[in-house]
Design a protein around this motif. Structure first.
Motif, PDB file in Angstrom:
ATOM      1  N   ARG A   1       0.997  15.286  -1.150  1.00 56.59           N
ATOM      2  CA  ARG A   1       0.228  14.417  -0.380  1.00 56.59           C
ATOM      3  C   ARG A   1      -1.202  14.547  -1.097  1.00 56.59           C
ATOM      4  NH1 ARG A   1       1.257  12.729   4.256  1.00 56.59           N
ATOM      5  NH2 ARG A   1      -0.669  12.328   4.971  1.00 56.59           N
ATOM      6  N   ARG A   2      -1.830  15.432  -1.629  1.00 56.67           N
ATOM      7  CA  ARG A   2      -2.960  15.188  -2.479  1.00 56.67           C
ATOM      8  C   ARG A   2      -3.015  14.479  -3.472  1.00 56.67           C
ATOM      9  NH1 ARG A   2      -7.733  18.325  -3.534  1.00 56.67           N
ATOM     10  NH2 ARG A   2      -7.565  19.633  -1.416  1.00 56.67           N
ATOM     11  N   ALA A   3      -1.773  14.451  -4.228  1.00 56.61           N
ATOM     12  CA  ALA A   3      -1.605  13.829  -5.375  1.00 56.61           C
ATOM     13  C   ALA A   3      -1.593  12.118  -5.130  1.00 56.61           C
ATOM     14  CB  ALA A   3      -0.542  14.117  -6.189  1.00 56.61           C
ATOM     15  N   LEU A   4      -0.917  11.958  -4.003  1.00 55.73           N
ATOM     16  CA  LEU A   4      -0.909  10.531  -3.641  1.00 55.73           C
ATOM     17  C   LEU A   4      -2.342   9.882  -3.288  1.00 55.73           C
ATOM     18  CD1 LEU A   4       2.187   9.961  -1.013  1.00 55.73           C
ATOM     19  CD2 LEU A   4       1.535   8.973  -3.119  1.00 55.73           C
ATOM     20  N   ALA A   5      -2.923  10.671  -2.476  1.00 58.15           N
ATOM     21  CA  ALA A   5      -4.340  10.508  -2.151  1.00 58.15           C
ATOM     22  C   ALA A   5      -5.197  10.130  -3.465  1.00 58.15           C
ATOM     23  CB  ALA A   5      -4.972  11.375  -0.981  1.00 58.15           C
ATOM     24  N   VAL A   6      -5.059  10.980  -4.392  1.00 57.22           N
ATOM     25  CA  VAL A   6      -5.901  10.811  -5.341  1.00 57.22           C
ATOM     26  C   VAL A   6      -5.526   9.695  -6.135  1.00 57.22           C
ATOM     27  CG1 VAL A   6      -6.532  12.035  -7.639  1.00 57.22           C
ATOM     28  CG2 VAL A   6      -6.563  13.413  -5.323  1.00 57.22           C
ATOM     29  N   ALA A   7      -4.388   9.369  -6.459  1.00 57.99           N
ATOM     30  CA  ALA A   7      -3.713   8.206  -7.046  1.00 57.99           C
ATOM     31  C   ALA A   7      -4.312   7.121  -6.438  1.00 57.99           C
ATOM     32  CB  ALA A   7      -2.291   8.288  -7.052  1.00 57.99           C
ATOM     33  N   ALA A   8      -4.317   6.944  -5.051  1.00 55.17           N
ATOM     34  CA  ALA A   8      -4.989   5.808  -4.563  1.00 55.17           C
ATOM     35  C   ALA A   8      -6.700   5.718  -4.652  1.00 55.17           C
ATOM     36  CB  ALA A   8      -4.722   5.917  -2.699  1.00 55.17           C
ATOM     37  N   PHE A   9      -6.999   6.890  -4.784  1.00 57.45           N
ATOM     38  CA  PHE A   9      -8.635   6.861  -4.939  1.00 57.45           C
ATOM     39  C   PHE A   9      -8.796   6.256  -6.383  1.00 57.45           C
ATOM     40  CE2 PHE A   9      -9.214  10.830  -1.954  1.00 57.45           C
ATOM     41  CZ  PHE A   9      -9.267   9.770  -0.796  1.00 57.45           C
ATOM     42  N   GLU A  10      -7.967   6.763  -7.210  1.00 57.95           N
ATOM     43  CA  GLU A  10      -8.192   6.192  -8.817  1.00 57.95           C
ATOM     44  C   GLU A  10      -8.140   4.738  -8.642  1.00 57.95           C
ATOM     45  OE1 GLU A  10      -5.205   8.590 -10.696  1.00 57.95           O
ATOM     46  OE2 GLU A  10      -6.549  10.164 -10.924  1.00 57.95           O
ATOM     47  N   LYS A  11      -7.021   4.058  -8.073  1.00 59.25           N
ATOM     48  CA  LYS A  11      -6.841   2.723  -7.957  1.00 59.25           C
ATOM     49  C   LYS A  11      -8.336   2.180  -7.382  1.00 59.25           C
ATOM     50  CE  LYS A  11      -2.869   1.071  -7.059  1.00 59.25           C
ATOM     51  NZ  LYS A  11      -1.548   0.732  -6.164  1.00 59.25           N
TER      52      LYS A  11
END
Lengths: 204, 204
Positions: free
Chosen positions: A140-150
């Motif tokens: 979940r943390r990785a998914l959120a960080v990926a969305a933040f990066e975009k």
């Protein structure tokens, strides 16, 4: 009698089927009675399996509970992506709070009490802690960080900030109210959380 | 023989003294062996008290552990007030992280593992949860909100934001990393947390 029927007759089910049944039995106990009900004894009895099988597959009853929860929860790892990070976060956090606090199909008090129980036992059960991280919190943390990066690449988030911090200041803030319930966890709170994390508290 | 000496001779200590000894014994067990060691049996034995006395005074061993921890912890409820909310928060959060993660006088791994154990057991022990809130988390939340209100009155925080949210986005964020250790809890993190909470993550 066919060989398959013979095996069935002797109660030998394929390992995958047994494992699936154990996970389902563990999830049922967890959702209906809470984390303390998930013992190797009770799960083995409910699933019609041997305790030895469970000991072989899971290092602790807590680890089994964590895996069962994520295999059979109503919870999805979805993250909306409309291109507007404020709207996407608000939608995600509101759903998250709803899931934690509202009655579900299988959980009367929302998923919150089950998740809180898992995190609680994880503090003294390293196997559960590792399973929780592997099956739930780290992805979940990785998914959120990926969305933040975009969002950062779209120019919606500042360059140079540590995006992992935002995860703690959004979902971690919700967990804080779930685990230490001194203040209410509501959808309005989720909306205010997002705005505060994006806009900051300092006067300008 | 005086009446006092007679009472002492029969092992009758004043209630306040007994209570103090029980709390000290519970704190010692908690800090040296963790929350699972704090049972009525072991505390009574270590304090030289009867289990009946403990049952009379505390609704659960967890509630006793929570009260003992806050009565005998190295932890102070201090909140610096230099008039600069960013500096005060940074100092407070850095101390908090240090306390959680560094070796203490009585706790080898920092207070973090003890606090995590208390919060963990609180998820399935309502008496511990109530004691934790009463003796620790609610007063700390109130102190922080009072400091935020002063900062808002000085014009350092925006009017109109929910100050309770900031508590979750600072200390709650730290608890998130303590309880779900997918990312590191460091003093640098504390500094970045404060800046992010005050300045926001959105590009301007």
């Amino acid at each position: 009698m066919s060989e398959t029927a013979q095996r069935r007759g002797r109660g030998r089910r394929p390992a995958g089927e047994v494992r699936e049944g154990v996970l389902r039995a563990a999830a049922d106990l967890l959702l209906s009675e809470g984390i303390k009900a998930v013992t190797f004894d009770r799960v083995a009895s409910a699933a019609g399996s041997s305790k030895m099988t469970l000991y072989k597959w899971w290092p602790s009853a807590g680890a089994l509970a964590a895996e069962a929860y994520f295999a059979h929860s109503e919870h999805q790892l979805e993250f909306p992506d409309t291109g507007d990070i404020r709207a996407d976060l608000t939608a995600q956090l509101r759903s998250f709070v709803r899931l934690l606090t509202h009655e579900g199909e299988r959980t009367r008090e929302g998923t919150g009490s089950v998740l809180a129980g898992l995190i609680g036992v994880a503090q003294t059960d390293p196997e559960l802690s590792a399973a929780f991280s592997e099956h739930y919190s780290a992805p979940r943390r990785a998914l959120a960080v990926a969305a933040f990066e975009k969002a950062r690449d779209r120019g919606q988030l500042r360059a140079g900030i540590d995006l992992g911090i935002l995860v703690d200041q959004l979902w971690g803030a919700c967990y804080n109210r779930l685990l230490i319930p001194d203040a209410p966890l509501t959808e309005d709170y989720a909306v205010a959380l997002v705005n505060n994390a994006l806009d900051g508290a300092a006067a300008r």
